[in-house]
Write a protein that holds these residues in place. Structure first.
Motif, short mmCIF file in Angstrom:
data_model
loop_
_atom_site.label_atom_id
_atom_site.label_comp_id
_atom_site.label_asym_id
_atom_site.label_seq_id
_atom_site.Cartn_x
_atom_site.Cartn_y
_atom_site.Cartn_z
N UNK A 176 0.81 -1.21 0.00
CA UNK A 176 0.00 0.00 0.00
C UNK A 176 0.85 1.27 0.00
N UNK A 177 2.15 1.12 0.28
CA UNK A 177 3.07 2.26 0.21
C UNK A 177 3.83 2.27 -1.11
N UNK A 178 3.32 1.60 -2.12
CA UNK A 178 3.96 1.60 -3.44
C UNK A 178 4.12 3.03 -3.95
N UNK A 179 5.32 3.31 -4.50
CA UNK A 179 5.70 4.63 -4.99
C UNK A 179 5.84 5.64 -3.84
N UNK A 180 6.31 5.13 -2.69
CA UNK A 180 6.50 6.00 -1.54
C UNK A 180 7.66 5.51 -0.68
N UNK A 181 7.74 6.02 0.54
CA UNK A 181 8.80 5.70 1.49
C UNK A 181 8.18 4.90 2.64
N UNK A 182 8.78 3.75 2.93
CA UNK A 182 8.31 2.92 4.03
C UNK A 182 9.40 2.80 5.07
N UNK A 183 9.03 2.98 6.35
CA UNK A 183 9.99 2.98 7.46
C UNK A 183 9.61 1.88 8.44
N UNK A 184 10.62 1.13 8.91
CA UNK A 184 10.46 0.14 9.97
C UNK A 184 11.32 0.59 11.14
N UNK A 185 10.67 0.94 12.23
CA UNK A 185 11.40 1.37 13.43
C UNK A 185 11.74 0.16 14.29
N UNK A 186 12.94 0.17 14.88
CA UNK A 186 13.43 -0.91 15.74
C UNK A 186 13.42 -2.24 14.98
N UNK A 208 5.78 -11.55 -2.74
CA UNK A 208 5.00 -12.73 -3.11
C UNK A 208 3.98 -13.01 -2.03
N UNK A 209 2.73 -13.16 -2.41
CA UNK A 209 1.64 -13.47 -1.49
C UNK A 209 1.48 -14.97 -1.44
N UNK A 210 1.40 -15.53 -0.22
CA UNK A 210 1.34 -16.98 -0.10
C UNK A 210 0.07 -17.52 -0.76
N UNK A 211 0.22 -18.64 -1.44
CA UNK A 211 -0.89 -19.28 -2.11
C UNK A 211 -1.17 -18.74 -3.50
N UNK A 212 -0.41 -17.75 -3.96
CA UNK A 212 -0.64 -17.16 -5.27
C UNK A 212 0.68 -17.12 -6.04
N UNK A 213 0.57 -17.27 -7.32
CA UNK A 213 1.75 -17.22 -8.19
C UNK A 213 1.88 -15.84 -8.82
N UNK A 214 1.65 -14.82 -8.03
CA UNK A 214 1.76 -13.46 -8.54
C UNK A 214 2.97 -12.80 -7.90
N UNK A 215 3.52 -11.86 -8.61
CA UNK A 215 4.66 -11.08 -8.10
C UNK A 215 4.38 -9.62 -8.40
N UNK A 216 4.43 -8.80 -7.36
CA UNK A 216 4.14 -7.37 -7.51
C UNK A 216 5.45 -6.60 -7.55
N UNK A 217 5.83 -6.03 -8.68
CA UNK A 217 7.06 -5.21 -8.76
C UNK A 217 6.82 -3.84 -8.13
N UNK A 218 7.08 -3.75 -6.85
CA UNK A 218 6.80 -2.52 -6.11
C UNK A 218 7.94 -1.52 -6.26
N UNK A 219 7.59 -0.26 -6.15
CA UNK A 219 8.57 0.84 -6.17
C UNK A 219 8.54 1.49 -4.79
N UNK A 220 9.41 1.03 -3.89
CA UNK A 220 9.42 1.48 -2.50
C UNK A 220 10.84 1.80 -2.09
N UNK A 221 11.00 2.91 -1.38
CA UNK A 221 12.26 3.23 -0.74
C UNK A 221 12.16 2.82 0.72
N UNK A 222 13.00 1.87 1.15
CA UNK A 222 12.93 1.32 2.49
C UNK A 222 13.98 1.97 3.38
#
Length: 486
Positions: A176-186, A208-222
């Motif tokens: 849901x943060x595709x094309x944005x900045x995602x932060x994980x604290x600690x 990859x979502x479990x149970x599905x053969x789909x791959x989402x090419x996300x654009x995220x800065x981690x």
């Protein structure tokens, strides 16, 4: 889009405007270059990092790397990460109603692809502001892969969709943060299996979502933050994940008292009525900062966990709050006595006294106004004329006498403890104030001792202080022993 221009509302209008879509790292890099060329303040409100942390952060952004900030608590790691949002564009176009903020020219979810197939260039788009493109998650033990990546939504299945349908997926925070900045604290607090789920996101740029053969090419800065591994016992960063961060930047505490004071003045909680009545001198601010600085170097404090800047901020707030309380108390005393209430708290009077120390100015008679009022309430016989308080003062006042003559053992009576020295020209008596405490008076040898002008308390027999003293003088006394330092 230029300010004031009409924003496109469909894919066809967006293509006609000549808009060019960039990845989030290209976008952040472009805006950073523009700010550096204009010499703008890149990270306002960040103090003490101008020559250490910020240059490394600029290098990481220009290199297009994912970033992890390592440092103890209270070192502005989260605030520094949130300042990266200012490097994003004001608005970007996304597909209308899309959960993944799909690029109108290259959608990645099934719903957006179907909309473009159905409407073509007439498919609707909307504009997303920069603050909607930032998400953060505090790592806690109860976090799961479904929270970050996604899982099957049973409600969508109950609505009649098949499990094999991609539309039954409920996406997590990272998609849901595709094309944005995602932060994980600690980050070390994440369990190892959760950290493993981030491998593909940081390297192959997909999930990859479990149970599905789909791959989402996300654009995220981690971007992540963590306490250094050498002192944390709650978890660790697995080596493959640590290897995927391109930049590891160490933060630090302020390296000077001036920086610490500047941060404290910037962060402490302000109230309008407190600012009007309390003025804090500079030396009090230095004392607050110095206490924290000494704690960071003290062997009695566990330096692995660090001494946060919040210690200085909390101490400063407590000091200001206490000074404000005293100003209210002094205002009540002034109003009760019919005087004009003072505007500032006692910190202001202390500053005046320190500034005039040594010149005999600032306060009258070496005492502050509240001390003058306190002595004015005493009975006339207890008015302080050459008063010495405390047993140490008695010893100092009769230093020449007690070395020649033994003292008389004190006898407790109504007036307190009476002690008379057989000195040549000096005698001291201690009498108890009617409202508590004790006060020492210097009287001439052979002179009349001051008597407290107060009625005896109920149930207590009145005893003459002169009679008790005469009885004490008639009894033999043991040799006087000097204990401690005179």
């Amino acid at each position: 889009m230029p300010k004031g221009a009409v924003k496109p509302s469909t894919i066809g209008e967006l293509r006609s405007s000549g808009y060019t879509v960039q990845t989030v790292k290209q976008e952040v890099r472009k805006n950073l270059i523009r700010k550096i060329e204009k010499a703008d303040d890149l990270f306002p409100g960040i103090v003490g990092f101008d020559e250490s942390v910020i240059p490394q952060l600029e290098n990481a952004v220009l290199a297009g790397q994912d970033i992890i900030l390592l440092g103890e608590r209270g070192q502005a790691k989260s605030r520094l990460i949130r300042r990266l949002v200012s490097l994003l564009d004001d608005e970007i176009p996304v597909m209308a109603g899309c959960e993944l903020n799909c690029d109108p020219f290259a959608p990645i979810c099934t719903a957006c692809k179907q909309s473009i197939e159905e409407h073509g260039d007439g498919a609707a788009i909307q504009w997303m502001a920069r603050d909607k493109r930032y998400s953060e998650k505090l790592a806690t033990p109860d976090i799961s892969v479904a929270d970050l990546i996604g899982e099957i939504d049973p409600i969508k299945v109950a609505e009649g969709r098949y499990l094999s349908d991609e539309l039954t997926i409920h996406y997590g925070l990272i998609p849901r943060t595709n094309r944005g900045i995602f932060c994980i604290n600690e980050l070390p607090d994440l369990s190892e299996r959760i950290q493993v789920s981030l491998f593909n996101l940081m390297e192959e740029r997909d999930v990859q979502i479990k149970g599905y053969r789909i791959m989402l090419p996300l654009d995220v800065m981690l971007v992540s933050s963590a306490n250094p591994e050498d002192y944390t016992n709650r978890g660790r960063i697995v080596t493959p994940l640590k290897d995927r961060f391109g930049a590891q930047i160490r933060t630090h505490y302020p390296r000077s008292l001036d920086q610490e004071i500047e941060i404290v003045e910037q962060e402490y909680v302000r109230f309008p009525d407190t600012d009007e009545r309390v003025s804090v001198p500079s030396y009090m601010k230095e004392i607050v900062a110095e206490i924290t600085s000494l704690a960071r170097r003290s062997p009695e404090v566990n330096q692995r966990s660090g001494v946060s800047l919040r210690v200085s901020i909390a101490n400063y707030e407590t000091m200001v709050g206490n000074a404000f309380k005293r100003s209210l108390q002094e205002r009540g005393v002034d109003l009760a006595q019919g005087e004009r209430p003072s505007r500032h708290s006692r910190l202001h009077h202390r500053q005046d006294r320190v500034g005039e120390r040594g010149r005999g100015q600032g306060v009258q008679g070496g005492r502050r106004p509240h001390q003058e009022r306190r002595h004015q309430r005493l009975p006339p016989v207890l008015q302080p004329g050459g008063v010495r308080r405390g047993s140490g003062a008695v010893r100092r006042g009769v230093r020449g006498a007690h070395r020649q003559r033994p003292a008389v053992r004190g006898i407790r009576g109504r007036g307190g403890v009476a002690r008379q020295h057989r000195g040549a020209d000096t005698a001291h008596r201690a009498v108890r104030r009617p409202f508590g405490g004790s006060i020492r008076h210097r009287v001439p040898a052979g002179g009349a001792a001051p008597q407290p002008q107060a009625q005896p308390r109920p149930g207590v027999r009145a005893v003459s202080l002169q009679g008790l003293t005469a009885r004490a003088l008639s009894q033999p006394s043991p040799p006087y022993r000097v204990r401690g330092r005179l």
